[in-house]
Write a protein that holds these residues in place. Structure first.
Motif, PDB file in Angstrom:
ATOM      1  N   ALA B  28       0.695  -0.794   0.177  1.00 35.85           N
ATOM      2  CA  ALA B  28       0.152   0.301  -0.468  1.00 35.85           C
ATOM      3  C   ALA B  28       0.650   1.490  -0.005  1.00 35.85           C
ATOM      4  O   ALA B  28       0.142   2.441   0.228  1.00 35.85           O
ATOM      5  N   GLN B  29       2.025   0.863   0.887  1.00 34.42           N
ATOM      6  CA  GLN B  29       2.357   2.361   0.478  1.00 34.42           C
ATOM      7  C   GLN B  29       4.230   2.169   0.101  1.00 34.42           C
ATOM      8  O   GLN B  29       5.087   1.789   0.785  1.00 34.42           O
ATOM      9  N   PRO B  30       4.741   2.272  -0.718  1.00 32.22           N
ATOM     10  CA  PRO B  30       5.655   1.440  -1.896  1.00 32.22           C
ATOM     11  C   PRO B  30       7.023   2.674  -1.099  1.00 32.22           C
ATOM     12  O   PRO B  30       8.092   2.138  -1.455  1.00 32.22           O
ATOM     13  N   THR B  31       6.643   3.422  -1.713  1.00 32.46           N
ATOM     14  CA  THR B  31       7.306   4.723  -0.594  1.00 32.46           C
ATOM     15  C   THR B  31       6.822   5.903   0.224  1.00 32.46           C
ATOM     16  O   THR B  31       5.839   6.213  -0.553  1.00 32.46           O
ATOM     17  N   ASN B  32       7.823   6.527   0.569  1.00 34.36           N
ATOM     18  CA  ASN B  32       7.965   7.840   1.847  1.00 34.36           C
ATOM     19  C   ASN B  32       8.284   9.283   1.383  1.00 34.36           C
ATOM     20  O   ASN B  32       8.576   9.548   2.189  1.00 34.36           O
ATOM     21  N   THR B  33       8.788   8.906   0.493  1.00 36.05           N
ATOM     22  CA  THR B  33      10.039  10.628  -0.070  1.00 36.05           C
ATOM     23  C   THR B  33       9.441  11.206  -1.632  1.00 36.05           C
ATOM     24  O   THR B  33       8.950  10.239  -1.930  1.00 36.05           O
ATOM     25  N   PRO B  34       8.986  12.466  -1.366  1.00 38.91           N
ATOM     26  CA  PRO B  34       8.953  13.108  -2.087  1.00 38.91           C
ATOM     27  C   PRO B  34       9.339  12.711  -2.991  1.00 38.91           C
ATOM     28  O   PRO B  34       8.885  13.408  -4.316  1.00 38.91           O
ATOM     29  N   ASP B  35      11.075  12.120  -3.898  1.00 42.45           N
ATOM     30  CA  ASP B  35      11.030  12.155  -5.133  1.00 42.45           C
ATOM     31  C   ASP B  35      10.904  10.566  -5.570  1.00 42.45           C
ATOM     32  O   ASP B  35      10.912  10.624  -6.556  1.00 42.45           O
ATOM     33  N   GLY B  36       9.544  10.154  -4.951  1.00 39.20           N
ATOM     34  CA  GLY B  36       9.343   8.321  -6.065  1.00 39.20           C
ATOM     35  C   GLY B  36       9.729   7.788  -5.633  1.00 39.20           C
ATOM     36  O   GLY B  36       9.059   7.021  -6.052  1.00 39.20           O
ATOM     37  N   VAL B 161      18.524  -0.959 -15.635  1.00 38.39           N
ATOM     38  CA  VAL B 161      19.187   0.635 -15.321  1.00 38.39           C
ATOM     39  C   VAL B 161      20.403   1.066 -15.283  1.00 38.39           C
ATOM     40  O   VAL B 161      20.158   1.104 -14.051  1.00 38.39           O
ATOM     41  N   THR B 162      20.687   1.389 -15.770  1.00 38.93           N
ATOM     42  CA  THR B 162      21.981   1.416 -15.461  1.00 38.93           C
ATOM     43  C   THR B 162      22.636   3.081 -15.420  1.00 38.93           C
ATOM     44  O   THR B 162      21.970   4.296 -15.589  1.00 38.93           O
ATOM     45  N   ILE B 163      23.435   2.975 -14.634  1.00 40.64           N
ATOM     46  CA  ILE B 163      24.244   4.827 -14.444  1.00 40.64           C
ATOM     47  C   ILE B 163      24.703   5.463 -15.550  1.00 40.64           C
ATOM     48  O   ILE B 163      23.706   6.529 -15.743  1.00 40.64           O
ATOM     49  N   ALA B 164      24.646   4.660 -16.476  1.00 42.60           N
ATOM     50  CA  ALA B 164      24.967   5.149 -17.830  1.00 42.60           C
ATOM     51  C   ALA B 164      23.740   5.409 -18.510  1.00 42.60           C
ATOM     52  O   ALA B 164      23.579   6.491 -19.600  1.00 42.60           O
ATOM     53  N   PRO B 425      15.172   5.252 -11.584  1.00 38.81           N
ATOM     54  CA  PRO B 425      13.821   4.850 -12.150  1.00 38.81           C
ATOM     55  C   PRO B 425      13.069   3.907 -10.992  1.00 38.81           C
ATOM     56  O   PRO B 425      13.683   4.135  -9.735  1.00 38.81           O
ATOM     57  N   ARG B 426      11.949   4.270 -11.241  1.00 41.63           N
ATOM     58  CA  ARG B 426      10.586   3.985  -9.802  1.00 41.63           C
ATOM     59  C   ARG B 426       9.921   3.201  -9.523  1.00 41.63           C
ATOM     60  O   ARG B 426       9.070   3.002  -8.616  1.00 41.63           O
ATOM     61  N   ASP B 427       9.852   1.638 -10.850  1.00 45.34           N
ATOM     62  CA  ASP B 427       9.256   1.214 -10.667  1.00 45.34           C
ATOM     63  C   ASP B 427       9.991   0.165  -9.950  1.00 45.34           C
ATOM     64  O   ASP B 427       9.762  -0.986 -10.100  1.00 45.34           O
ATOM     65  N   ARG B 428      10.824   0.203  -9.309  1.00 47.63           N
ATOM     66  CA  ARG B 428      11.483  -1.153  -8.653  1.00 47.63           C
ATOM     67  C   ARG B 428      12.807  -0.565  -7.305  1.00 47.63           C
ATOM     68  O   ARG B 428      12.440   1.128  -7.381  1.00 47.63           O
TER      69      ARG B 428
END
Lengths: 541, 541
Positions: B28-36, B161-164, B425-428
């Motif tokens: 229900a709560q995957p993240t709590n930071t404003p950056d998502g 997704v790499t840093i490159a 990425p915001r999906d993992r």
């Protein structure tokens, strides 16, 4: 300094096949150095190979010392700080202390202001290290082979010549806190050359543990005479109830009991009073025409009353952590005092531990790190300690000294710096080596490549260069695999044999020469007799 | 940045009693930071307690980065140097290297010019650490759980997704030498976002040991197809004869085999050519309007032909010692190049090892020191490595950083510094943490107090503050005594239980939250399939 003095040409190893033969040969040629000192046989071999270079260096050093003396109007003051039981890396450098260690910001500052040693060796326990520092001789040579406890009825023989006797009246000499030279009158510090001294006969644990506080907190067990059931007992003398901890004296003067704590507060009070006297010694002699030499060998530990030490304020989270922090604060106070008195620039300070940590009482002590073992072990963990030197204008700030140094070398080095090298006795083996070149010229200017370490009266190990052989644990013969490359294996966990077959006979020869020299210059028996003679007890003061 | 983003209030531990329940709640709560970003569950708890402070710090940092960009006309270049298998303290500081270590004067200089880390953590082996650095995620999340060897037929999933890929076209991106991401086309470095790359599919040992030289010197055994008696053999495919070592590619371009050594000279030649290309990359982009990011992950070892490495010139007396010395010389060359190109002040260099030493091959590797264990161990010896950062004008020269950092944090930190944090990425789950504050504000400004370490797919240990619990070896129940105080016991030799009963349920809760998050965001399967697809073999070039 003629060639005639260099009497001992390199001897063929074959000549030393038997100890008897070796003794005879060594007897004919006790020394090969122009100064006439009977150095350890191993140093004599180094002299044969390096003596000319070292004499040239010494001429430079002598000139430099003369310049410094002209500049400051007297020879440098010398302060030797020696504390208990600490592993290499436990203080002074964050790359080490971040892993495990103690809060000691003043020792960190000392490391930045001066040099840090990476191979400072001691004996493996308190009494031996302190005797080696004081006499320039392995402790086994005066029978001071283990930490002396109440009431051992033994102590430093009066015939030993200490560094205070060497500098004699050319320096004000003071000694404060932990001597651990035993309970014999001839060994009392002020009977061994120091002008003034307050010193413990034994270690600091007796001062804390032979108290009701320690018993009440479980830190000591069943010491008090009434704290146990006696129905099967028939000997009331087993407990050392009538012991004495710390004594005060002036050379040629009265000897008075200073403190024998019966509570932890007594112990702390005694330490506080000794610290005030230590500073007072420095203050009194700061402006004197004569320099001073101070052995401040503090009672580090405050463990017996853990409640009195809480809350813990250091990351180590232990009474030892608090103890080190308090000692470090005193070191800071001392440096501030030297600054305030305007004598910092002409005062050499050497600060170091006396042996490795007491691992059996982990977690109160630190766990050893790079090295294996602790106090009483002949592995590096027992004998390689944190050590720092500060000598403004001479020792390069922030430098590192990687040469081998042994605590006995301080005897010779202080003798050199004080201009009293000629007072070192010539009638006995001197294990110390003059390392003034190392202190004044820095890294790689050391003159030692070996260390002999005893476990009691048994030779435990010999370090040579980066190699080491264990003897105490050796089974002899080819099955023994007791050679180590300390640089690849600083924890001495991988004994090698085949790889070091080349060194087998060489290590044997080193030991044979060592034993032959002992046969010629036998050990002095430890002083034995009634304890505490000549002391005015507190009750009678 | 409204309060509405801070969705995950501290949850009662009781709510996580079952993994299923925990998964539901976490879902229900995957993240709590404003950056998502879906940070690790443990970081989310830190955010709840420190987020406001950190947002304030970030505003300062952003302003400082903008100033630097205005001054230099572009964002900073980033160079990440990552080498193999080295224990903490083996390079960089004489107080450590005098005990045991390698000659690396340029890394010593780097430590003087920049900061040294005392708690830089990695994964316990090569592939996992490299994947964590590249993706900001624990390697277990992409199935890259062990060092990949010829011919594993597995590699980094293309969906990572790499840093490159994060910095994408805002930076010139180059990758040279050891990737160790496996043999799957989707995992080739230039298919994972780097503009240009020469990279090994496996490690450097394959490059040295699958050669006739190595077999002739006994360094490899029975690899060659004819070097053994075959009378009982019926499978000629067991040996990976048709393997491939190093590949070259440009993003969107052809993929070409670069080198598969059949002699030690081939191996050395390939490394020499890659080093020239590495420098060429820096030179080509020095004056560009765009900054560059360089992953130079050198092939450290030159072991296979010991004769070719002799005579040994370092105190360590080993081919590894020579290898480190050679790598260090390249690091010196690189620093000189940055100076000559006038870009040193706008280039961040981070240099570090990828895991602890390979203790089983002692004495060729170093023995571990303060820590117990080495590569593949979840003890500190496996995961706590030497690491240094140089950022002139930003990082204080000669400083020490004692905060916990994990290699995955470099992903977030490089993303922040490159201005591309919004591309994470915001999906993992992202395990990395932005540690820019630590780099720019120094010691104590870290944002991590925990480390999860896997042995393959099994959680091996969790570090929290100065405490650690081993799970892999735990028997469960009260008989399990697997809690450690790392500061008192850095070698993890004294497991405690009673003393850490207070932490039992807390560590359990940490693991439950971790597992619940995995249940919600399951691991990505490792890529599997035919190896070497899309590569033009050397024979066909």
């Amino acid at each position: 300094m003629t060639a005639g003095f260099r009497r001992l040409a390199p001897l063929a190893t074959a000549a030393f096949v038997t100890a008897a033969g070796a003794a005879t040969l060594a007897g004919a040629q006790p020394t090969n150095t122009p100064d006439g000192i009977i150095y350890h046989a191993e140093f004599q071999r180094l002299w044969d190979q390096n003596g000319d270079d070292w004499m040239a260096e010494d001429a430079e050093i002598q000139a430099r010392l003369a310049e410094l003396e002209a500049k400051h109007g007297k020879k440098p003051n010398i302060i030797h700080i020696l504390w208990d039981d600490m592993r290499y890396g436990a203080v002074g450098h964050r790359m080490l202390t971040d892993i495990s260690g103690y809060d000691a910001p003043n020792l960190e500052q000392m490391a930045r202001d001066g040099a840090s040693f990476t191979r400072m060796y001691t004996e493996p326990s308190c009494t031996p290290t302190r005797v080696a520092a004081a006499t320039g001789r392995l402790a086994v040579r005066s029978g001071m082979i283990f930490p002396i406890f109440p009431i051992h009825r033994m102590g430093l023989p009066g015939s030993e010549v200490t560094i205070a006797e060497v500098v004699d009246d050319t320096y004000h000499t003071g000694f404060f806190e932990k001597a651990h030279f035993g309970d014999q009158e001839e060994g009392y510090v002020h009977n061994q050359g120091w002008d003034e001294a307050i010193f413990s006969l034994y270690n600091q644990f007796a001062g804390q543990m032979f108290t009701s506080d320690a018993e009440n907190t479980g830190f000591s067990v069943a010491y008090s005479p009434d704290g146990y059931d006696k129905k099967y007992f028939m000997d009331d003398t087993f407990r050392p109830l009538e012991w004495m901890w710390t004594v005060e004296g002036f050379e040629g003067g009265e000897t008075r009991e200073f403190s024998t704590p019966s509570t932890f507060a007594d112990y702390q009070d005694a330490n506080a009073r000794m610290w005030e006297r230590t500073k007072d010694f420095v203050i009194r002699h700061a402006d004197s025409d004569k320099p001073f030499m101070l052995q401040w060998w503090p009672n580090l530990y405050e463990l017996a009353d853990q409640d009195a030490m809480r809350p813990f304020t250091t990351q180590h989270g232990s009474a030892t952590g608090e103890s080190v922090k308090r000692m470090d604060a005193k070191i800071g106070e001392l440096f501030t005092l030297l600054d305030e008195l305007g004598i910092a620039d002409n005062t050499i300070v050497i600060a170091m531990a006396d042996n490795g940590p007491m691992e059996p009482v982990w977690p109160e002590t630190g766990q050893n790190g790079f090295f294996r073992g602790g106090k009483n072990d002949v592995t590096e963990g027992g004998i390689r300690v944190p050590a720092f030197i500060r000598w403004p204008g001479v020792v390069e700030p922030g430098s590192v000294i990687g040469d081998i140094v042994h605590v006995s070398d301080l005897f010779n080095t202080f003798a050199r710096i004080s201009g009293r090298y000629d007072q070192i006795p010539r009638d006995r083996v001197i294990d110390g080596i003059d390392q003034t070149a190392l202190f004044m010229m820095g890294d790689t200017h050391g003159r030692r490549d070996y260390v002999f370490t005893y476990k009691g009266t048994t030779l435990g190990s010999v370090v040579k260069q980066q190699f080491k052989r264990h003897f105490a644990s050796s089974g002899g013969g080819l099955a023994g695999a007791e050679f180590f490359d300390l640089y690849k294996d600083p924890r001495e966990e991988h004994p090698l044999m085949a790889e070091f077959l080349w060194s087998w006979a060489q290590f044997d020869a080193i030991v044979e020469r060592h034993n032959a020299q002992i046969a010629e210059f036998p050990h002095t028996p430890v002083a034995r007799g009634e304890p505490y003679t000549g002391v005015v007890r507190l009750a009678d003061q």
